[in-house]
Enzyme design. Structure first.
Site: not given
Lengths: 504, 512
Positions: B331, B346, B418, B421, B475
């Protein structure tokens, strides 16, 4: 490398020492003109201390074409011209040695000119500091200006010449180990053979068929989603891939290698420094749009880059890494039946071993790497042969290369599953990785303060890399060799604990 | 979807049914003009049989006329009929889609199609006349008339193409409908569905994962910044084992629940990326593109897995299809900066295990619950403290009908972050990817479905797709390192992972 310089005997190690790497042209001039340096510095020049101490910014130099400079030893090339020429011939290389030497000699001449002009300009400047008549002053000012203009032109020429020289010289491949067989593909010699082809009592299938029957792969969906030569692994093939990776990592870690996972995107500069050509035609490298980044084709690249532009402590060597990454290759220009299925794909998982060591140890570590590979593949029960690759098949960075080809019954031939190269200082000269050998005289503690005084001059390390496990090729081997008459496939024992104990 | 069409009650399922996908304009015209079709076909049109039966050849992906290179099977009729519900959804989601424009374009399209049809009829009439016995002067007139009509037709057909493309472009901006229970509003309106565990009480001053990683020699960000750029990293030593352990354990746990394991290509055609609802070429795109090709790097395994059954009709008996896929994800994280993105929080590249389900529409809510329960179970077993959020409408991505996020406590960051999801995308993705199935009709269980297209079979309907993160490695590393740190600087490894890491129990500082 100073040690190798004096090394007698028949072994011709790479004789490229010292030189240019700074990106500022004035610095180049002052450093490459031997006549201006003291005897100590000449020796230091040969062993690349002074200039390189300042050159930690080579990777960011963005002057003209070649955006970085490999620390190539031109003097040595000139002095060993015939050996270099013979090497080029043996490797079937298109590098233009004559041109390199010519450019180098022009460079030396030009540098001399620039030095002389500078000397004159300084003289004029000095004269002007003293008491001088107005008319004389005017003349001096004009002369100074003249000299300055000439200098600017010459300095520009110098930059262009340096770049041209770098560009040509970077094409020159590594020297070759004297024991490496000379010639083309057919001249590679067999170093070792392990096992024999398995005798099948039933008609065998190739891995594509096996995969279809056992619902292990999907090439068609991948062709739709991504393009040809992509694939999904399914079901037990996923477990097989994870098992292979985990087992290989753990086996190699036991031998003292530090495990790593690496970025799979790297700046194209780093890719070039490792000896690959991101922007050439028929390049193997995928580039990312809108940036100077590429996808790596092997973990060799990010691992080589870890110690870029550094001087390592002697005590830290050897550094042994085992790195897991996905690899991406365009495989431009590769086609045909032999590349069906998993044999040649655009994306695959690979576990790679990488060693940085002292120059005198690289041959020994090359042997160690190939032995590790042979041990891994023997434990998996594969039949294979280790080849000592002939000069025409050595990549530019490789001083010596061993390939392992395993028997793939479905293909009916041997296929390469692994490769172990000793790159000596080819990559380290480009990546700028050096170390300070322990000098018996004074073991220095605070190396950073005493640069270039009482310390041994830094030398280039040697780098080696070897494939511990290239998953798709391994899958081909395992599926084709371990297939059973009833269509099932037995899983080699070492892998079973890593796959939750399943046996077929 | 025909079933949902009749579905009463308060649940508004996505009402977009049927339409265009063929690349043949004449086909478009004939199929979209209800007046020319029999009653059966009108119903079939609503439930997307006839037109789509012809479109199983995957031509939609290869049309390269003007802008949108592929067509989503959007139900325009339904949008028009449920205009206020759609408008309210747009408002709730704070979407910039232009509903008025879509409706206007659609109505113009219908009108234009009628015109084209009429012209064609006239032209055929003229052509037929010319077949009979005709006087020379009359023939000449007819020829001229025929030519006139033909020219007009050509112009109108070009307009039709442009109009269709414009309509597609605008309509594709319309996000999925939202589950009626989804909270309405912005970030703060998301509700907590469940909380597990409590923040651990530390008796010593804690470090964040970057510090822990430095002291235990687990990461290298600096070398990665040189080699690749910022937000890249090397994992070293036990961190490698931790990553492999997490992936292997997660895969094996989810496989036990009947999911088929997969590894996927990490390069995909940008067409496929778009069809999943991502924007490869937008500004601030999250997607890396490959120079000189139409390919991109995937940001999530959702993309290649969604693509497996692109442009297919699945057998009812094969549903549900449950996949658990492992891949690396890439990403750009354009526009993301700040201290909260330090370290592993991130990054540009990471490993992820993703669950993906394709199912019958009436089952998607139930599978959404199943997915979130699997996630909650996984993270509980690892001993993490977390809360599950029911995301509010402004935070739903365009494809999501409903989304549950799990945020875990990260003591080093001092907040919840987070880690996972789970989205129910209903038929948003399947309408774009062209994934349908043939529901078993109770009347006649058919064996040879390929021969009897559109005769005695139930019309194909769009499946529902769901996706959920089983494990996003960086994460998880942040969570595990920060939560399991000990006073002496070591980190305890949660029990479930130990067998997958060669049995090691603790990561200890190394002696120099």
């Amino acid at each position: 490398m100073a040690l190798q310089w004096c090394y007698g005997g028949t072994t011709i190690q790479t004789l490229k020492l010292a030189s240019i790497p700074s990106s500022s042209s004035s610095a180049i001039c002052s450093r490459l003109t031997p006549s201006r340096t003291s005897p100590f510095l000449i020796k230091a020049l040969s062993s690349s201390v002074q200039p390189l101490v300042h050159s930690t910014t080579t990777s960011t130099g963005s002057v003209v074409k070649s955006q970085w400079k490999a620390a190539i030893d031109f003097k040595s090339i000139v002095e060993n011209k015939s050996a270099v020429a013979e090497n080029l011939k043996n490797r079937n290389s298109s590098a233009d040695l004559e041109l390199v030497i010519e450019l180098y000699e022009r460079l030396l001449a030009l540098q001399k000119e620039v030095e002389d002009l500078r000397f004159e300009r300084n003289t004029v400047a000095n004269k002007m500091k003293g008491k001088v008549e107005p008319s004389e002053r005017q003349r001096l000012i004009e002369e100074g200006k003249n000299l300055k203009d000439k200098l600017v032109t010459l300095e520009e020429d110098l930059v262009k010449l340096t770049d041209a020289l770098q560009r040509e010289a970077q094409c020159i491949p590594n020297m070759t180990h004297p024991d490496a067989p000379i010639g083309g593909e057919d001249n590679s010699t067999i170093r070792k053979t392990v096992g024999t082809p398995r005798d099948f009592t039933f008609s065998i299938k190739d891995h594509v068929q096996i995969g279809k029957d056992l619902d292990l792969f999907d090439f068609d969906a991948a062709a739709e989603v991504s393009g040809s030569k992509f694939y999904y692994l399914k079901n037990e093939a996923v477990l097989l891939e994870m098992g292979l990776i985990n087992w290989t990592l753990s086996e190699v870690m036991k031998k003292g290698f530090t495990p790593l996972t690496t970025p799979e995107i790297a700046r194209s500069l780093v890719v070039e420094k490792c000896g690959f050509q991101p922007r050439g035609d028929n390049t193997q490298v995928y580039s990312i749009e809108g940036s100077d980044q590429c996808l790596i084709g092997t973990a060799e690249i990010p691992v080589g880059g870890i110690h870029m532009d550094s001087i390592l402590a002697d005590s830290s060597l050897p550094l042994k890494y085992v790195a897991f990454s996905h690899c991406f290759r365009t495989e431009a220009g590769a086609a045909g039946a032999a590349t069906r299925g998993l044999y040649r794909v655009h994306q695959f998982s690979k576990v790679e071993m990488f060693i940085l060591c002292r120059p005198e140890e690289s041959n020994a570590y090359h042997e160690e790497l190939i032995e590790i590979e042979e041990e891994l593949f023997s434990k998996l029960g594969l039949h294979f042969k280790t080849l000592d690759m002939a000069t025409e098949d050595l990549g530019a960075p490789a001083y010596r290369k061993y390939d392992i080809e395993a028997w793939m019954p479905g293909l009916g031939r041997y296929g390469e599953i692994s490769s172990a190269s000793n790159c000596t200082d080819y990559q380290s000269r480009r990546l700028g990785i050096r170390y300070r050998p322990e000098s018996s005289a004074s073991p220095p503690k605070d190396t950073k303060k005493n640069k270039g005084r009482n310390l041994s001059p830094p030398e280039f390390v040697h780098t080696l890399n070897a494939t511990a496990c290239a998953v798709p090729r391994m899958l081909v081997c395992l599926l084709e060799n371990y297939q059973q008459e009833d269509g099932s496939v037995i899983i080699p024992e070492p892998l079973r604990p890593f796959m939750g104990g399943i046996e077929i």
